[in-house]
Design a protein around this motif. Sequence first.
Motif, PDB file in Angstrom:
ATOM      1  N   PHE A  49       9.087  29.202  20.503  1.00  0.00           N
ATOM      2  CA  PHE A  49       8.657  28.560  19.260  1.00  0.00           C
ATOM      3  C   PHE A  49       7.151  28.338  19.242  1.00  0.00           C
ATOM      4  O   PHE A  49       6.488  28.517  18.227  1.00  0.00           O
ATOM      5  N   SER A  52       5.167  31.672  18.697  1.00  0.00           N
ATOM      6  CA  SER A  52       5.331  32.302  17.394  1.00  0.00           C
ATOM      7  C   SER A  52       4.294  31.768  16.422  1.00  0.00           C
ATOM      8  O   SER A  52       4.003  30.578  16.387  1.00  0.00           O
ATOM      9  N   THR A  53       3.707  32.693  15.629  1.00  0.00           N
ATOM     10  CA  THR A  53       2.692  32.301  14.647  1.00  0.00           C
ATOM     11  C   THR A  53       3.230  32.337  13.224  1.00  0.00           C
ATOM     12  O   THR A  53       2.459  32.161  12.278  1.00  0.00           O
ATOM     13  N   LEU A  54       4.530  32.572  13.080  1.00  0.00           N
ATOM     14  CA  LEU A  54       5.093  32.665  11.741  1.00  0.00           C
ATOM     15  C   LEU A  54       5.210  31.305  11.075  1.00  0.00           C
ATOM     16  O   LEU A  54       5.156  31.198   9.842  1.00  0.00           O
ATOM     17  N   ASN A  55       5.375  30.265  11.875  1.00  0.00           N
ATOM     18  CA  ASN A  55       5.588  28.930  11.324  1.00  0.00           C
ATOM     19  C   ASN A  55       4.330  28.079  11.273  1.00  0.00           C
ATOM     20  O   ASN A  55       4.384  26.950  10.791  1.00  0.00           O
ATOM     21  N   GLU A  56       3.195  28.592  11.786  1.00  0.00           N
ATOM     22  CA  GLU A  56       1.988  27.794  11.780  1.00  0.00           C
ATOM     23  C   GLU A  56       1.298  27.878  10.418  1.00  0.00           C
ATOM     24  O   GLU A  56       1.465  28.846   9.665  1.00  0.00           O
ATOM     25  N   SER A  57       0.505  26.884  10.123  1.00  0.00           N
ATOM     26  CA  SER A  57      -0.176  26.828   8.836  1.00  0.00           C
ATOM     27  C   SER A  57      -1.353  27.795   8.811  1.00  0.00           C
ATOM     28  O   SER A  57      -1.806  28.290   9.845  1.00  0.00           O
TER      29      SER A  57
END
Length: 239
Positions: A49, A52-57
Amino acid sequence: MAETVDVPGDSGTGSPRPLFAGLSDISISQDIPVEGEITIPMRSQIREFDSSTLNESVQNTIVRDLKAVGKKFMHVLYPRKSNTLLRDWDLWGPLILCVTLALMLQRGSVDSEKDGGPQFAEVFVIVWFGAITITLNSKLLGGNISFFQSLCVLGYCILPLTVAMLVCRLVLFAEPGPINFTVRLFVVIIMFVWSIVASTAFLADSQPPNRKALAVYPVFLFYFVISWMILTFTPQTQG
């Protein structure tokens, strides 16, 4: 159809028995687990988690990229043999430096025919076309470096020349004369050598030992042309 074999103990009966007779009598012990769950350890989930950079702003992404660019700038300012620019290559730094250098070399004029546009395009084409040419030359000489890795190194090593351009712009505010030109010449030469040393520190090991001179010579010409553009720059005067 099941195969049959003659069992020595039953020779008196003369009737054959199936080959796998008796296997149905075998039972699996209740102590042996025959089912389970496929689970991922909590630490692995947390690590996945975090990476992963998909969930960062968007803000965190920009800050992270700027920090990475800043670290590469430090590697150029303090050149040493390192694989940082080669391993974590990007083109954001070269693009920023190229645009900055082109803007500072742009001559402002009220004349529509000399509005500074060609100068900006000239710098942009020279930097990128020159970097691509050097990269292709490196590949033809048998270098074990990728296309974008070479572009990354050559682009980031323009940083000393960009600093030289900034210093020259500041010096040009003073009264023009021999001292003014001498200061600019000294700064450009120092930064030119700095760019050569920084780029060769990253690219030298990627070339065959007997072809390093052929790979470094185009790099020398590349930074020499940019240095000459910086040294011969004079601001456009309105009149």
